[in-house]
Design a protein around this motif. Structure first.
Motif, PDB file in Angstrom:
ATOM      1  N   TYR A  85     -81.392  20.286 -16.309  1.00 26.28           N
ATOM      2  CA  TYR A  85     -82.700  19.771 -15.929  1.00 26.28           C
ATOM      3  C   TYR A  85     -83.239  20.743 -14.889  1.00 26.28           C
ATOM      4  CZ  TYR A  85     -81.589  15.236 -18.108  1.00 26.28           C
ATOM      5  OH  TYR A  85     -81.269  14.233 -18.988  1.00 26.28           O
ATOM      6  N   CYS A  86     -84.188  21.557 -15.297  1.00 29.41           N
ATOM      7  CA  CYS A  86     -84.718  22.615 -14.449  1.00 29.41           C
ATOM      8  C   CYS A  86     -85.687  22.057 -13.412  1.00 29.41           C
ATOM      9  CB  CYS A  86     -85.424  23.666 -15.304  1.00 29.41           C
ATOM     10  SG  CYS A  86     -84.387  24.341 -16.617  1.00 29.41           S
ATOM     11  N   THR A  87     -85.913  22.829 -12.348  1.00 30.39           N
ATOM     12  CA  THR A  87     -86.841  22.397 -11.296  1.00 30.39           C
ATOM     13  C   THR A  87     -88.260  22.241 -11.835  1.00 30.39           C
ATOM     14  OG1 THR A  87     -87.160  24.681 -10.585  1.00 30.39           O
ATOM     15  CG2 THR A  87     -85.515  23.380  -9.400  1.00 30.39           C
ATOM     16  N   SER A  88     -88.566  22.941 -12.934  1.00 26.27           N
ATOM     17  CA  SER A  88     -89.898  22.846 -13.543  1.00 26.27           C
ATOM     18  C   SER A  88     -90.089  21.541 -14.308  1.00 26.27           C
ATOM     19  CB  SER A  88     -90.088  24.014 -14.516  1.00 26.27           C
ATOM     20  OG  SER A  88     -89.169  23.888 -15.601  1.00 26.27           O
ATOM     21  N   GLY A  89     -88.977  20.832 -14.548  1.00 28.08           N
ATOM     22  CA  GLY A  89     -89.040  19.624 -15.360  1.00 28.08           C
ATOM     23  C   GLY A  89     -88.592  19.869 -16.790  1.00 28.08           C
ATOM     24  N   HIS A  90     -88.474  21.143 -17.160  1.00 25.59           N
ATOM     25  CA  HIS A  90     -88.013  21.511 -18.504  1.00 25.59           C
ATOM     26  C   HIS A  90     -86.519  21.197 -18.637  1.00 25.59           C
ATOM     27  CE1 HIS A  90     -87.791  23.749 -22.249  1.00 25.59           C
ATOM     28  NE2 HIS A  90     -86.779  24.442 -21.756  1.00 25.59           N
ATOM     29  N   SER A 123     -88.026  33.629  -2.481  1.00 25.33           N
ATOM     30  CA  SER A 123     -89.071  32.599  -2.534  1.00 25.33           C
ATOM     31  C   SER A 123     -89.067  31.696  -1.310  1.00 25.33           C
ATOM     32  CB  SER A 123     -88.897  31.736  -3.787  1.00 25.33           C
ATOM     33  OG  SER A 123     -87.728  30.942  -3.683  1.00 25.33           O
ATOM     34  N   THR A 142     -83.088  20.403  -7.744  1.00 23.49           N
ATOM     35  CA  THR A 142     -84.272  19.696  -7.258  1.00 23.49           C
ATOM     36  C   THR A 142     -84.707  20.336  -5.944  1.00 23.49           C
ATOM     37  OG1 THR A 142     -83.462  17.647  -8.238  1.00 23.49           O
ATOM     38  CG2 THR A 142     -85.185  17.439  -6.572  1.00 23.49           C
ATOM     39  N   LYS A 143     -85.992  20.624  -5.823  1.00 19.77           N
ATOM     40  CA  LYS A 143     -86.495  21.230  -4.585  1.00 19.77           C
ATOM     41  C   LYS A 143     -86.298  20.265  -3.425  1.00 19.77           C
ATOM     42  CE  LYS A 143     -89.918  24.231  -6.624  1.00 19.77           C
ATOM     43  NZ  LYS A 143     -91.344  24.551  -6.778  1.00 19.77           N
ATOM     44  N   CYS A 151     -83.245  22.417 -20.671  1.00 17.26           N
ATOM     45  CA  CYS A 151     -82.813  23.516 -21.540  1.00 17.26           C
ATOM     46  C   CYS A 151     -81.338  23.382 -21.886  1.00 17.26           C
ATOM     47  CB  CYS A 151     -83.116  24.869 -20.907  1.00 17.26           C
ATOM     48  SG  CYS A 151     -82.237  25.211 -19.385  1.00 17.26           S
TER      49      CYS A 151
END
Length: 119
Positions: A40-45, A90, A115-116, A47
């Motif tokens: 579960y990527c930070t972008s919500g995607h 970043s 998660t950020k 993969c």
């Protein structure tokens, strides 16, 4: 294997995944990621392993500094690793969770989520 030795092994494996050389190597990632791997990527995607292998970074040399590792045994062959990372380019801190599982006698990453962290 003692819990302390197991914890050290899992942390070592996770740190390998943060190494820019490993992040660029489909061969190394193929060994470390379970075939059923989901992220579960930070972008919500969401993969899977194949998507990770198909989207390796080119020459990106981002330094990711891990800290605050907490290892928990979920079962004899399953471990949860919680930790934080700081991306030096970043300036973003992520709280991360990884589930490592023994598959065919080898520890492999089965699930990951980042998660950020609130600033």
């Amino acid at each position: 294997m003692s819990f302390e030795a197991l914890s050290e092994k899992i942390i070592h494996l996770e740190k390998r995944l943060l190494d820019p050389k490993i992040r660029k190597s489909a061969e190394e990632l193929d060994k470390l990621l379970a075939d059923e791997f989901i992220e579960y990527c930070t972008s919500g995607h969401v993969c899977n392993k194949q998507e990770v292998l198909d989207s390796l970074p080119d020459n990106e040399e981002v330094e990711i500094i891990p800290s605050n590792f907490i290892v928990r045994s979920l079962a004899q062959d399953v471990v949860l690793l919680n930790f934080e990372t700081f991306n030096t380019s970043s300036g973003v801190t992520l709280r991360r969770s990884s589930i490592w599982k023994i598959i065919n006698g080898t520890w492999q990453l089965f699930f990951h989520q980042g998660t950020k962290a609130k600033s």
